[in-house]
Design a protein around this motif. Structure first.
Motif, mmCIF file in Angstrom:
data_model
loop_
_atom_site.group_PDB
_atom_site.id
_atom_site.type_symbol
_atom_site.label_atom_id
_atom_site.label_comp_id
_atom_site.label_asym_id
_atom_site.label_seq_id
_atom_site.Cartn_x
_atom_site.Cartn_y
_atom_site.Cartn_z
ATOM 1 N N TYR A 36 0.852 -1.192 -0.099
ATOM 2 C CA TYR A 36 -0.105 0.051 -0.068
ATOM 3 C C TYR A 36 0.935 1.411 -0.006
ATOM 4 N N GLY A 37 0.548 2.235 -1.079
ATOM 5 C CA GLY A 37 1.553 3.163 -0.878
ATOM 6 C C GLY A 37 2.595 3.407 -2.022
ATOM 7 N N THR A 70 -1.105 9.387 0.636
ATOM 8 C CA THR A 70 -0.616 7.975 1.233
ATOM 9 C C THR A 70 0.424 7.154 0.510
ATOM 10 N N LEU A 83 4.193 6.157 -0.228
ATOM 11 C CA LEU A 83 5.405 6.045 0.487
ATOM 12 C C LEU A 83 6.310 7.053 -0.274
#
Lengths: 99, 471, 476
Positions: free
Chosen positions: B189-190, B233, B235
């Motif tokens: 995620y990200g 969101t 990274l």
């Protein structure tokens, strides 16, 4: 968690601005009740003191600088609108005031 | 048609992007009617883009995906191109902007042919909830390709394009990859920006690649990954090096064959996972069985969290600003008429389920409890990853099922995602790689899972399995 | 007006202020008032599918500044979605803060010495604006509504007071003081008429010592005067209702400024179900101490401190002088007073002139600098200009700029030679012997008779004080 009633489904449909006829109301009540029944395994868990996770990772303070970027051209914005008047989005009359 | 070979050949001037794309369009034309893969094809735009790639190559540029035709799931915004998310409510909508992944693919020289079919708003596991009709599995057109990214998977499986992008909220890349015999990746995620991805469940959605081989998937992910300031969101780090680690192997790695990620699967699927474990062991990994009982809670938690977020994300489809409007005497009546006509049953089910889970009096029992389960799941994965590097399991409980087999039974359909959902809840990485075949010679996918940012290791392990089956 | 002995009104205020940022809360569109409709929009503030919010750092810092100025605790916070359908809200949810606001707990001390608690001051996004076609522009009876999303996503801070306010006048004083603080922090321009500061009042009445009554929320309070009038009206209405055996229903009421009444706008009987949940597209805000301290260090003095500072320039200030001090601070023209005092102008004169002559077009006085203000007042103090002349010079400077001496000359305000004045007075004595005689017998009221005539003859250019001195000297 008491069982899901027809009235519950009618209420959430109103909140979600979806109209259901009687047949749909029965069908959706059955189907949603099944899914919620499956979720009963969560009910049994003792999760007192467990912190909820709303986000899968712990980034914090993600901000941007206060610098203006170009907006869209109005013609492009309004080109997608179902109805336009006086350079604004036109909608049928609004009945209630905003909360 | 392999993306690496195409790009190398175009960069070398041996073939032109124009020729590649034209051929690709011919293959689309040959089977699109039968399979219903593309809901919108932009042949002219693709040919024009191919010419621009040829000009860039002529000018000395060496784009990583030079001339590689791609299919985009129809929930990715492309400026000026129809983007419907498989829904009637967005019929005719043309976004005034490009998704970040679309920009990155174009910058790398890839050429998007059009928009691939999908379950409406990515809600489904068979691509049958699309307002534009179901997509058929190219390997057996009486079967589903899986979903929700079924069009993207079918486009690659039918040889129309070498690679495609999908989105994975609870398995929507990995499950169709398994059912179509492809590699499909759900990144951390990200890792990939969600800017321009029409949201289903924002805390779970990730964009990822489909390809016939591990190397192609790794290359595409390298291109689309990396920080994007338009996605909070996202990274913070740049894209990881993936292609360079493909041949790292698994010697010395610890692999956990996860009981909860095979239980309930068809015996032929369980057997394939077992053979995959043996193959990894032969390649030098230590393999042990692990059990993570918390994963059994994933499905229940997911079917509260994802609908809750979706109920809010899909509120904006109200007939005011874009897409469908069904008029009414006042604005509320117009909203209701538009949404009632514009959304299909599966979307309505999830919106209502999510609305219920968030509503006063039920929040704590449903949504609140599900968020705590999510915490438990993250902790359980962390404990497992303290012992092993990689988890191994099934991607889907069975091979591709027949069209219509599960459309009347939502819960049965939801169970198709039981092995893929936990990774989304944890925000971690997983991929599906083909490993053997089952009933009717249809492909079986096995799933490799790792902690956040473990993609390079997952690709290396997938490569070992790929070599084992001789691809 | 007042309620009968033993009854009191209880008021809590919710103040929304737009923040003076360059861009909106979650996108790079300009935050500017008055642009052509739908020209300051982008995928994010139109809520287009696929768009995502990214938080504006400056908005966070202004919110922290407001919190610090209100003695609140700045702490880690999250954003939530408040879900409800409304056409001016493009996502059909508002991104706001819910159970973890950026600022919580605090207080505001009013000039009268009372203290009002602050429950929270949180960040949220504004909505677009709808106008109504047909039905006279009001929402009721309109045929269609038109929506402009320029304001959609403009950053707001909502400041919620405790129900500590006990009169309409106190509510007004609170709003005025808060407005001064918002301006002093640089967070807001405090313009209620343009809607950049909006005040809603929760009003209830009760018998002192008994639990609070059911409250109603007043909306459409577009000025401090409206706020005060609406609360007074509403308190009386509720008291009359209760006194006659009725019950107050919880509802939102609309203040009609022209008719001076409130009326039901929206019943709150069916509880709103906003289905708040944490906004998954944004991350937690964790203001580290260094960040908070940097914001604190950037805060200038607040109105109370500035009033105290100016009042200290006066010896035993009168209530009227303290009013003038308050006006100077409200107008934000402390620097004019400071400059004048630094150049030797008496504080009383500097404060009075600043309070009276810098109002009105306070914001539109490009040519009038603190230095020119000070120089003008020095000319007045030295007797080079009369009070009337000094005011005229200030007005001219405000519009056109220039240096005070040059402006005075252009206006024809040459200092009158003493000899010239004496000649004028001689002439007047000759024309009005009876009046002069009575003045000489000690009837001082007649001084006004003569100075008035001198002023008229000189078209206001003579210094009244000088004329009086000359008259007294002549009387002997």
């Amino acid at each position: 968690m008491a069982g899901l009633s027809r009235e519950d489904v009618a209420k959430v449909a109103r909140l979600a601005r979806i109209a259901l006829d009687d047949v749909e109301l029965d069908r959706f009540t059955d189907q949603l009740a099944q899914v919620l029944e499956h979720a009963r395994d969560l009910e049994a868990l003792d999760l007192a003191g467990v912190a909820p996770t709303a986000h899968p990772h712990g980034l914090v303070n993600v901000v941007r600088d206060d610098v203006v970027r170009a907006s869209l051209e109005r013609t492009e914005v309004l080109a997608q609108a179902p109805d336009v008047a006086e350079d604004r989005f036109s909608v049928p009359r609004i009945i209630g005031e905003a909360p | 048609m392999n993306a690496l070979e195409v790009a190398a050949s175009v960069r070398a001037g041996e073939t032109s992007a124009l020729e590649v794309v034209a051929e690709s369009l011919e293959r689309v034309a040959a089977r699109n009617e039968e399979l219903n893969v593309f809901v919108h094809l932009d042949a002219e735009g693709a040919l024009a883009a191919a010419r621009r790639v040829d000009e860039r190559v002529a000018a000395g540029e060496t784009p990583a995906l030079a001339g590689v035709p791609v299919a985009l799931k129809d929930n990715l915004c492309v400026r000026g191109q129809p983007t419907t998310a498989g829904s009637r409510i967005l019929a005719g909508w043309r976004p005034p902007y490009d998704a970040t992944v679309v920009e990155r693919l174009a910058a790398a020289g890839a050429v998007a042919l059009g928009k691939a079919n999908m379950d409406e708003f990515a809600m489904g596991s068979s691509t049958e909830t699309s307002a534009y009709g179901p997509t058929r599995n190219p390997l057996d057109p009486t079967r589903v390709p899986g979903g929700s990214s079924g069009g993207s998977a079918a486009a690659v499986a039918a040889g129309m394009v070498p690679v495609a992008l999908g989105s994975d909220t609870g398995g929507s890349i990995r499950q169709p990859a398994a059912l179509c015999g492809l590699v499909g990746v759900k990144p951390t995620y990200g890792l990939v920006s969600r800017y321009g991805l029409i949201a289903f469940a924002s805390s779970l959605d990730q964009i990822g690649p489909f390809a016939a081989t591990v190397a192609e998937a790794a290359l595409v992910l390298e291109v689309i990954a990396g920080h994007d300031p338009l996605d909070t969101t996202s990274l913070p780090e740049p894209a990881p090096a993936l292609v360079g680690h493909l041949d790292d192997g698994v010697a010395g790695r610890r692999v956990g064959l996860c009981r909860e990620l095979v239980e309930g699967a068809d015996p032929e699927v369980v057997a394939a996972v077992q053979r995959a474990a043996e193959a990894l062991a032969r390649a030098g990994a230590s393999v042990e069985e692990v059990s993570i009982p918390e994963l059994r809670l994933g499905l229940s938690a997911y079917y509260l969290i994802a609908p809750a977020e979706a109920s809010s994300n899909l509120a904006r489809y109200d007939g005011v600003r874009y897409g469908l409007r069904v008029d009414g005497p006042d604005v509320e009546a117009m909203n209701v008429a538009t949404r009632t006509v514009g959304f299909g049953d599966e979307v309505k089910r999830r919106i209502m389920l999510g609305t219920y889970a968030l509503s006063a009096g039920y929040y704590d029992a449903y949504y609140g409890q599900a968020l705590k389960v999510r915490t438990r799941m993250i902790e359980a994965f962390a404990r497992a990853y303290a012992r092993v590097d990689t988890l191994l399991g099934a991607t889907a409980p069975s091979v591709a099922f027949a069209l219509g087999a599960k459309t009347q039974d939502p819960l049965a359909m939801y169970l198709s995602d039981v092995f893929t959902i936990p990774t989304n809840l944890a925000g971690e990485a997983a991929l599906s790689v083909p490993f053997g075949t089952g009933e009717g010679g249809l492909p079986i996918g096995v799933q490799l899972l790792g902690p956040a940012r473990s993609e390079a290791r997952l690709f290396a392990a997938a490569r070992v399995l790929e070599a084992e089956v001789g691809r | 007006m007042s309620l009968p002995e033993g009854w009191e009104v209880v008021v809590g205020l919710e103040v929304h202020t737009e923040l003076r940022t360059a861009t909106k809360l979650f996108c790079g569109c300009a935050n500017a008032f008055g642009a052509e409709p739908n020209t300051q929009t982008c995928p994010v503030c139109l809520g287009l599918p696929g768009s995502l919010p990214v938080l504006n750092r400056r908005a966070v810092e202004l919110a922290m500044a407001i919190g610090l100025a209100l003695h609140a605790t700045v702490s880690s916070s999250t954003f939530h979605r408040k879900n409800y359908f409304y056409p001016d809200m493009p996502k059909d949810f508002q991104i706001s803060q819910y159970d973890r606001p950026i600022n919580a707990g605090g207080y505001l001390d009013l000039p009268d010495g009372s203290r009002v608690g602050i429950e929270r001051a949180h960040l949220e996004e504004d909505t677009g604006k709808s106008t109504h076609l047909g039905g006279g522009g009001r929402i009721h009876g309109a045929e269609r509504s038109l929506v402009d999303y320029n304001r959609s996503g403009v950053p707001l801070v909502e400041i919620v007071s405790a129900p500590d306010i006990r009169s309409a006048a106190q509510a007004r004083a609170y709003a005025a003081e808060l407005r001064g603080i918002l301006i002093a922090t640089g967070a807001s321009d405090g313009r209620m008429e343009e809607g950049s500061m909006r005040v809603d009042a929760n009003v209830s009445v009760h018998r002192v010592g008994e639990p609070f009554g059911t409250r109603c929320e007043m909306k459409n309070l577009n000025s401090l005067r409206s706020l005060q009038r609406a609360i007074d009206y509403e308190a009386e209405r509720q008291y009359a209702l209760v006194a006659s055996g009725g019950v107050v229903r919880q509802e939102t009421r609309h203040w009609d400024e022209d008719r001076g009444v409130t009326s039901t706008m929206r019943s709150k009987e069916e509880a709103d179900d906003y289905r708040y949940f944490q906004e998954p597209d944004l991350v937690e805000l964790v203001p580290e101490p260094a960040w908070v301290e940097a914001v604190r260090a950037g805060l200038g003095p607040m109105p109370a401190a500035r009033r105290a500072h100016l009042a200290a320039l006066l010896d035993e200030p009168t209530p009227a002088q303290l009013d003038a001090v308050g006006t100077v601070v409200d107008l934000g023209v402390d620097d004019f007073v400071e400059a004048a005092v630094a150049q030797g102008v008496e504080a009383d004169r500097a404060i009075a002139r600043a309070a009276n002559e810098l109002a009105g077009e306070a914001r539109e006085r490009p040519g009038l600098t603190p230095g020119a203000f000070a120089a003008t007042l020095r000319l007045e103090q030295a007797g080079e200009l009369s009070a009337t002349q000094a005011k005229a010079v200030l007005a001219t400077l405000a519009l056109a700029g220039g240096d005070p001496v040059g402006v005075a000359r252009e206006l024809g305000f040459e200092r009158m030679a003493a000899g010239e004045l004496e000649g004028l007075i001689d002439g007047l004595i000759g024309e009005h012997p009876d009046e002069w005689g009575r003045f000489c017998e000690g009837d001082d009221k007649l001084a006004q008779f003569f100075t008035g005539r001198v002023m008229r003859a000189t078209r206001g250019q003579a210094d009244g004080k000088v004329v009086l001195d000359l008259l007294r000297a002549r009387r002997g």
